[in-house]
Scaffold this active site. Structure first.
Site, PDB file in Angstrom:
ATOM      1  N   GLU A   1      44.535   7.830 -28.482  1.00  0.00           N
ATOM      2  CA  GLU A   1      45.341   8.944 -28.636  1.00  0.00           C
ATOM      3  C   GLU A   1      44.656  10.261 -28.414  1.00  0.00           C
ATOM      4  OE1 GLU A   1      48.590   9.273 -31.217  1.00  0.00           O
ATOM      5  OE2 GLU A   1      49.086  10.821 -30.476  1.00  0.00           O
TER       6      GLU A   1
ATOM      7  N   HIS B   1      48.493  10.379 -17.744  1.00  0.00           N
ATOM      8  CA  HIS B   1      49.011   9.190 -18.564  1.00  0.00           C
ATOM      9  C   HIS B   1      48.959   7.707 -17.991  1.00  0.00           C
ATOM     10  CE1 HIS B   1      50.089  10.115 -22.759  1.00  0.00           C
ATOM     11  NE2 HIS B   1      49.906  11.169 -22.232  1.00  0.00           N
TER      12      HIS B   1
ATOM     13  N   HIS C   1      56.593  13.560 -30.590  1.00  0.00           N
ATOM     14  CA  HIS C   1      55.386  13.882 -30.883  1.00  0.00           C
ATOM     15  C   HIS C   1      55.457  14.706 -32.445  1.00  0.00           C
ATOM     16  CE1 HIS C   1      52.314  12.375 -28.193  1.00  0.00           C
ATOM     17  NE2 HIS C   1      53.341  12.765 -27.311  1.00  0.00           N
TER      18      HIS C   1
ATOM     19  N   HIS D   1      44.790  16.482 -22.090  1.00  0.00           N
ATOM     20  CA  HIS D   1      46.006  17.600 -22.021  1.00  0.00           C
ATOM     21  C   HIS D   1      45.331  18.827 -22.187  1.00  0.00           C
ATOM     22  CE1 HIS D   1      49.728  15.675 -22.467  1.00  0.00           C
ATOM     23  NE2 HIS D   1      48.821  14.573 -23.194  1.00  0.00           N
TER      24      HIS D   1
ATOM     25  N   HIS E   1      60.257  14.179 -25.742  1.00  0.00           N
ATOM     26  CA  HIS E   1      58.875  14.040 -25.990  1.00  0.00           C
ATOM     27  C   HIS E   1      58.224  14.693 -26.958  1.00  0.00           C
ATOM     28  CE1 HIS E   1      54.591  14.601 -24.394  1.00  0.00           C
ATOM     29  NE2 HIS E   1      54.795  13.319 -24.542  1.00  0.00           N
TER      30      HIS E   1
ATOM     31  N   HIS F   1      54.898   5.600 -24.517  1.00  0.00           N
ATOM     32  CA  HIS F   1      54.498   6.189 -23.356  1.00  0.00           C
ATOM     33  C   HIS F   1      54.255   5.163 -21.706  1.00  0.00           C
ATOM     34  CE1 HIS F   1      53.233   9.252 -26.124  1.00  0.00           C
ATOM     35  NE2 HIS F   1      53.058  10.160 -25.157  1.00  0.00           N
TER      36      HIS F   1
ATOM     37  N   HIS G   1      42.009  11.736 -24.618  1.00  0.00           N
ATOM     38  CA  HIS G   1      43.477  11.895 -24.235  1.00  0.00           C
ATOM     39  C   HIS G   1      43.836  13.370 -24.634  1.00  0.00           C
ATOM     40  CE1 HIS G   1      47.743  12.238 -25.783  1.00  0.00           C
ATOM     41  NE2 HIS G   1      48.178  12.237 -24.665  1.00  0.00           N
TER      42      HIS G   1
HETATM   43 CU1  CUO Z   1      52.802  12.234 -25.123  1.00  0.00          CU
HETATM   44 CU2  CUO Z   1      49.913  12.711 -24.068  1.00  0.00          CU
HETATM   45  O1  CUO Z   1      50.813  12.000 -25.400  1.00  0.00           O
HETATM   46  O2  CUO Z   1      51.710  13.446 -24.004  1.00  0.00           O
END
Ligand code: CUO
Length: 669
Positions: free
Chosen positions: A335, A390, A198, A354, A194, A223, A350
């Site tokens: 996103e 998510h 990113h 987080h 993950h 995702h 989003h």
């Molecule tokens: Cu990978 Cu919210 O996008 O964690």
């Protein structure tokens, strides 16, 4: 390859930096410090002098703070440092900049920006980036490990040290239902993947770094698949699918105590008890303020776009969310990435989701507390609330897809191609049975442990593993020699209540296991494909690159970890299953290459995990919408997977048997 990083092994690479590179604290003792490691040096690299860059804003993030891209201030700073690294005229200058900034800027920030720059500069294309779990093991393992590691290196000579074992149940007990899937949520490979995804697809930064082919669509698909996998692991453990967060004002039932300590900030990652409620954030020191209302407005506007089929662009004009490109635009809006077509209108819910969840314990910074696990892509998948949030993200995409035209039989079929048999052949297992078990692996974390004396410090953890297997697929080709794309999906056969699925629900739990091009000769063809070749995974050796023993595939150690480091960990390719055997549908399709093919060379490119990660500097290697053929609602009259099938598809019943045994690592030599 230019050595930017200290190499492992007996002899270290030592950098000779110009005296003015040392920070003020060290300049007075400059020469002594510079010569300090000479006796240990294998190789010495002289760093060229440069005019020191102006680090003004970048230094606003202190060296002993934790770093999160989800915080707007940190984000701006990261963009600035990444840009500085990207603009370096050549490798020498890049190296000098890295050496100059290394001891001045926040270490997490430094590592992130350096990695992004290495991944995106042309002259560093072949350079390795170090796995985060080695440089910052504090983001991956129980903090108690570090005290034990210190004791081990201080007292026990290298060669006699034993791995420090991380127990399976270290973050919670079985009183907590969510903990049943901790083997998945806290898996090192999953979290590394993950983080790496990113890193390859940053949502912010210089535009040349963000702007990649179909990156908004891949945000959705990667995702979406991750959520499907998580939900299936839950079903295997007798939990229902994850709760979807729908209301930010309600108490949040998911609790999480990460048991991680930031070695940089010297602080524990805060935990979150059950029943906390989100509040508006106003952390002046972080220069960050957000009202929950703003996130709610973003969400309402996004659903408005989804349901109307039109979005408002930055010039206030309505633009269509088209059948193929619409999902890419929507991915960037949701996103939200720097490619968002209208950030002022559609916001950033989003990323703020987080961030607000990560400071739920201290929204106004009155306790001077940093963020929790969900505030960093390297750790966010550990926290159960990641999946509730998510699920909300995923719902937007599934909702949009449900508005698109259904695939017709012509769009699904491939004239004259018939899949006549599918069989799964797994080592030491009956036909059509996967076998999973536990395995222990060791990772050397000494690179990230800053104490003397040095030498390897292994951490031993337990993870899921499966017997290697082959798919054997019989295909009849009634036409001339041609190609097709083989698409393999795996998903549960029954829902939580033991009832067969409606395809409209089942399709969201079908996990893509592999996708590859096949050559079909006229007549009968037998296609054999190994699990280790999967186009969604990276090899076991690449997840744990320093593991010498215990390499089931027996391959050589691989040290490429740049774009190639992105990929689902091979050891989690198959879901855990159950002791009695978890019934699944194995779906295989050969699709018409004419609508799949992207004409480009991927020679020499790192493309092991192209399905989730794309291919560096190339188009996404499949023209179909990601998730095809299950990304849309089934055509009229089709309610089950069986009814969905055209002759070029087939479903085989399989089961996943979990054996509750643990394979110990072989002794290291
Ligand atoms: Cu990978 Cu919210 O996008 O964690």
């Amino acid at each position: 390859k230019e050595p930017i990083f200290t190499q492992k092994g007996d002899k270290k690479t030592v950098f000779k930096v110009p005296p003015n590179f040392l920070t003020n604290r060290y300049q007075s003792i400059g020469i002594e410090l510079q010569n300090r490691f000479d006796v240990d040096a294998g190789e010495q690299v002289t760093i060229n002098n440069i005019t020191p860059p102006n680090l003004g804003n970048i230094l606003q993030l202190k060296r002993d703070e934790n770093f999160s891209l989800f915080f707007p201030k940190h984000n701006r700073i990261a963009t600035e440092l990444t840009t500085l690294f990207l603009r370096a005229k050549n490798l020498d200058e890049f190296q000098s900049l890295a050496a100059y900034t290394r001891d001045r800027v926040n270490p997490y920030l430094f590592n992130y920006c350096l990695c992004v720059a290495i991944l995106h500069r042309k002259d560093t294309r072949d350079m390795d980036i170090p796995p985060l779990m080695e440089t910052f093991p504090d983001k991956y393992v129980d903090s108690q490990v570090f005290a034990k590691a210190r004791e081990e290196v201080n007292i026990v000579p290298e060669g006699s040290r034993t791995p420090i074992e991380i127990p399976v149940d270290y973050t919670a007990s079985n009183l907590e239902d969510e903990h049943r899937v901790a083997y998945f949520t806290e898996d090192l490979g999953v979290n590394a993947h993950h983080w790496h995804w990113h890193l390859v697809y940053p949502f912010s930064g210089p535009l040349e770094v963000v702007n990649k082919n179909r990156r908004g669509e891949l945000f959705y698909y990667f995702h979406h698949q991750l959520m499907a996998r998580y939900n299936i692991e839950r079903l295997c453990n007798k939990l229902r699918r994850v709760r979807r967060m729908v209301n930010f004002r309600e108490p949040i039932p998911e609790a999480y105590y990460p048991k991680l300590d930031s070695l940089v900030a010297n602080r524990a990652y805060p935990g979150r008890p059950s029943g906390m409620t989100l509040q508006d954030v106003n952390r002046e020191q972080d220069q960050w303020k957000i009202d929950i209302k703003e996130m709610e407005t973003s969400i309402a506007r996004l659903y408005e776009a989804i349901h109307s089929g039109f979005y408002r662009d930055a010039n206030n004009r309505m633009q269509p969310l088209t059948e193929f490109e619409g999902i890419d635009i929507l991915g960037n809006l949701v996103e939200a990435s720097a490619l968002s077509a209208n950030p002022a209108y559609y916001g950033n819910w989003h990323n703020f989701g987080h961030a607000t969840l990560s400071v739920i314990h201290d929204p106004d910074l009155r306790h001077l507390e940093s963020f929790g696990a969900i505030g960093d892509p390297a750790t966010s998948m550990r926290d159960p609330v990641f999946y509730s949030m998510h699920a909300m993200v995923n719902d937007m995409f599934v909702e949009f897809k449900s508005t698109l035209p259904r695939y017709t039989v012509a769009q699904l079929g491939y004239d004259g191609v018939t899949v006549t048999k599918v069989s799964l052949q797994s080592q030491n297992s009956p036909e059509n049975q996967f076998t999973t078990f536990w395995q222990q692996s060791d990772v050397d974390m000494s690179r990230g442990l800053d104490f003397q004396p040095r030498g390897a410090v292994f951490v031993r953890f337990t993870h899921l593993q499966h017997q290697p297997f082959n798919y054997v697929i019989n295909v009849n080709n009634a036409g001339a020699a041609r190609q097709g794309t083989c698409r393999i999906f795996l998903g549960p056969k029954f829902d939580e209540r033991g009832n067969p699925w409606l395809l409209v629900d089942q399709k969201n739990l079908l996990v893509e296991m592999d996708r590859f091009i096949v050559n079909l000769t006229p007549g009968q063809n037998v296609i054999t494909r190994a699990s280790t070749s999967s186009a969604v995974t990276i090899p076991f050796e690449r997840t744990f690159r320093d593991v010498d023993a215990n390499r089931p595939t027996g391959g050589p150690a691989l040290d490429q970890f740049n774009f190639c480091g992105c990929g689902w960990p091979q050891h989690l390719l198959v879901f855990k299953g159950t002791p009695e055997g978890y019934p699944c549908h194995l779906f295989v399709m050969i699709s018409n290459i004419a609508d799949d093919r992207v004409n480009q060379s991927t020679e020499g490119q790192c493309n092991d995990a192209a399905v989730y990660c794309g291919i560096r500097d190339r188009l996404y290697p499949d023209r179909r919408s990601m998730g095809y053929p299950f990304d849309r609602a089934p055509r009229d009259g089709v309610s089950t997977l069986q009814q969905f099938l055209t002759p070029n598809m087939r479903v085989q019943d399989v089961s996943i048997v979990h054996q509750n045994r643990t394979i110990r690592p072989r002794a290291r030599t």
